[in-house]
Design a protein around this motif. Structure first.
Motif: not given
Lengths: 271, 296
Positions: A73, A76, A191
């Motif tokens: 996360t 990304t 991701w």
């Protein structure tokens, strides 16, 4: 329509067989009742049962999942920013260095990255554990994300965004309502890529983990180093099943959304 | 202002967690091994001010690099890694090109499926894919069983724990990295060029060498870099499939660090490996940047 020549058909068939046979064999033998992996001793799911009762494996799986979710996360976010910088920011001081630092980790041997990060963590006195693994994973996977997102941004029609600005959008609004939906598929696949890279990493995790933060790949590696292990076959089958379902679902979804967008664009032009 | 923040955040992250660590590796490669925590001297003591920095700098030397040239283990490992990486890159190209070519020539509605079939193994765990060959290549493994059954051989072959197994492992795991860039180049190829060549009397084979190969050059170059550079420092494949006589520098570095706990020598090994790879890495980055700008 072109027909496939014999040569092309053969090379495709052999190529795909080469890519898939080892995994198919692994899956089949995970249901082998015997302990000897190469001798078939009847169908059994006992290794799956053994796996689910192995506390050490379950703990390692939990740590691995936690690391993968958090690191992919953050990666990304940072990777998308880096992609915007690469494609949009124009010239700035140290641009070559920046692009070098994005591309180098893609091919850098893991042993070097792992050693370098470990020495950094020790130099600044950071205790090795889950946190240091997460930092390490963010660093290499953000580069993969940024390459995926940058290639999408490259093919993106800037005039759409300019139109939004002309129609009175603030730059942030234009980004949110025009750019982001268009690059979203690339951000999502970025991701997913970061997530699988993190799940998979052995070498960098080995360097940056502490004694209480053993991840699944570290566990698998120490179990299979000396030979074939039926519990690992079961675990591999589960992982292959999860990944295949995920990738196939994602590609079907993206196919549908591409088809829908094409239809909407057509309708917009027709009206 | 917002532009500055956008640039600064990823930039600083990479500076601190990618570039600075390499500088530390270089520094420690110049230090001496010690029975301490961390196991090297001298350590920089900033609280001692200027004198501390001078003590630190005077304690650095090239001793570990001399050690690397002294012991034949190291340069043999570099040469052997180089040979394995070059040969397996060529093998991957030979296996991957026909597959990419077949994909590019396949009917349009097959292509997304073929593409997915090539990408899927890439998403599956690298470690598991390497491991899956252990059951196939061992003495009593499936390949030997199959060949014995066919009657091709009468004694099981020793493949696992040899360099042959390492080649198979590298070709297998890195194959998608070779196929995808070549496919991307071949897909853009204008078919009418080939038709024109054939009309002008070119045989299909010479049309392939004169048109298809040169026009897919960018893909071939990218694919070769993507295989060669990581293969050079590969650890997992020689550790799982190679034998005690398989010499690869990634494995040497790992053992130097985890078994011998000699951090300065491990760092020197890493610095030399990086110096060998820096030229291909820069070429790779230039190639990618050029491709990106050509598209944009």
């Amino acid at each position: 329509m072109r027909r496939l020549s014999w040569f092309n058909l053969t090379s495709l068939t052999l190529g795909l067989a080469f890519l898939y046979l080892p995994m198919v064999i692994l899956v089949i033998y995970s249901f082998n009742g015997g302990k000897l992996v190469t001798v078939w001793a009847g169908f059994s799911t006992k290794w799956y049962g053994a796996l689910f009762h192995d506390k050490a494996f379950l703990k390692a799986a939990w740590i691995t999942l936690k690391v993968a979710v958090i690191s992919s996360t953050v990666a990304t976010l940072l990777g998308t920013m880096a992609a915007l910088v690469l494609v949009r920011a124009g010239r700035f001081f140290g641009r070559t260095l920046f692009s070098g630092m994005i591309y180098a980790p893609l091919v850098m041997p893991d042993v070097i990255t792992g050693l370098a990060l470990l020495l950094l963590f020790i130099a600044i006195g950071l205790d090795r554990g889950v946190f240091t693994i997460i930092l390490a994973h963010i660093t290499f996977s953000m580069c993969f994300v940024s390459v995926v997102v940058a290639s999408r941004l490259q093919s993106f029609d800037r005039s759409l965004e300019e139109a939004a600005l002309d129609l009175g959008c603030t730059p942030l609004d234009a980004f949110r309502s025009v750019t982001l939906p268009i690059i979203a598929p690339a951000v999502i696949s970025g991701w997913l890529l970061a997530f699988t890279l993190s799940l998979d990493d052995l070498v960098i995790s080995s360097f940056t983990s502490g004694p209480s933060s053993t991840t699944l790949p570290i566990k698998i590696f120490s179990a299979v180093r000396l030979g074939v292990n039926p519990e690992i076959n079961a675990l591999s089958t589960i992982m292959i099943a999860i990944v295949s379902t995920g990738v196939i679902t994602a590609s079907l979804l993206s196919k549908r959304s591409i088809a829908r967008r094409a239809r909407e664009e057509q309708e917009a032009f027709a009206s | 202002m917002r532009r500055l923040a956008l640039i600064a955040l990823p930039y600083l992250w990479l500076l601190v967690l990618f570039l600075v660590p390499f500088l530390i590796v270089v520094k420690i490669s110049l230090s001496d091994q010690a029975l301490a925590i961390p196991p090297y001297t001298p350590t920089l003591d900033l609280s001692a001010g200027w004198q501390g920095i001078r003590d630190w700098a005077s304690g650095l030397d090239l001793e570990n690099y001399w050690f690397l040239t002294d012991d034949p283990l190291y340069w043999k490992a570099y040469l052997s890694s180089l040979r394995i990486a070059v040969l397996s890159t060529l093998l991957t190209l030979m296996v991957g090109y026909p597959i990419a070519y077949g994909m590019a020539r396949a009917p349009d509605h097959w292509r997304p499926t073929l593409m997915m079939l090539v990408i899927l193994p890439f998403w599956t765990s690298f470690l598991i894919r390497v491991y899956s060959w252990k059951a196939i290549l061992s003495q009593e493994g499936l390949l030997n069983q199959f060949l014995l059954w066919l009657g091709v051989i009468h004694e099981p072959l020793t493949i696992l724990n040899t360099n042959t197994a390492v080649y198979i492992g590298i070709v297998y795991t890195y194959l998608p990295f070779m196929i995808l860039p070549i496919y991307a180049a071949l897909e853009k190829l204008d078919q009418s060029l080939l038709e024109a060549a054939e009309d002008l009397g070119c045989s299909r084979l010479s049309a392939f060498w004169l048109i298809t190969v040169p026009l897919s050059k960018q893909g071939i170059i990218a694919g070769c870099f993507l295989v060669f550079i990581p293969a050079m420092g590969e650890f997992v494949i020689p550790a799982l499939l190679g034998g005690s006589r398989t010499l690869m520098i990634g494995k040497v570095l790992w053992e130097e660090f985890f078994s011998n706990r000699d951090w300065p020598v491990a760092s020197a090994v890493a610095v030399v490996l990086l110096m060998i790879l820096i030229v291909p890495i820069i070429l790779f980055q230039r190639n990618e940047q050029r491709n990106r700008e050509a598209e944009g």
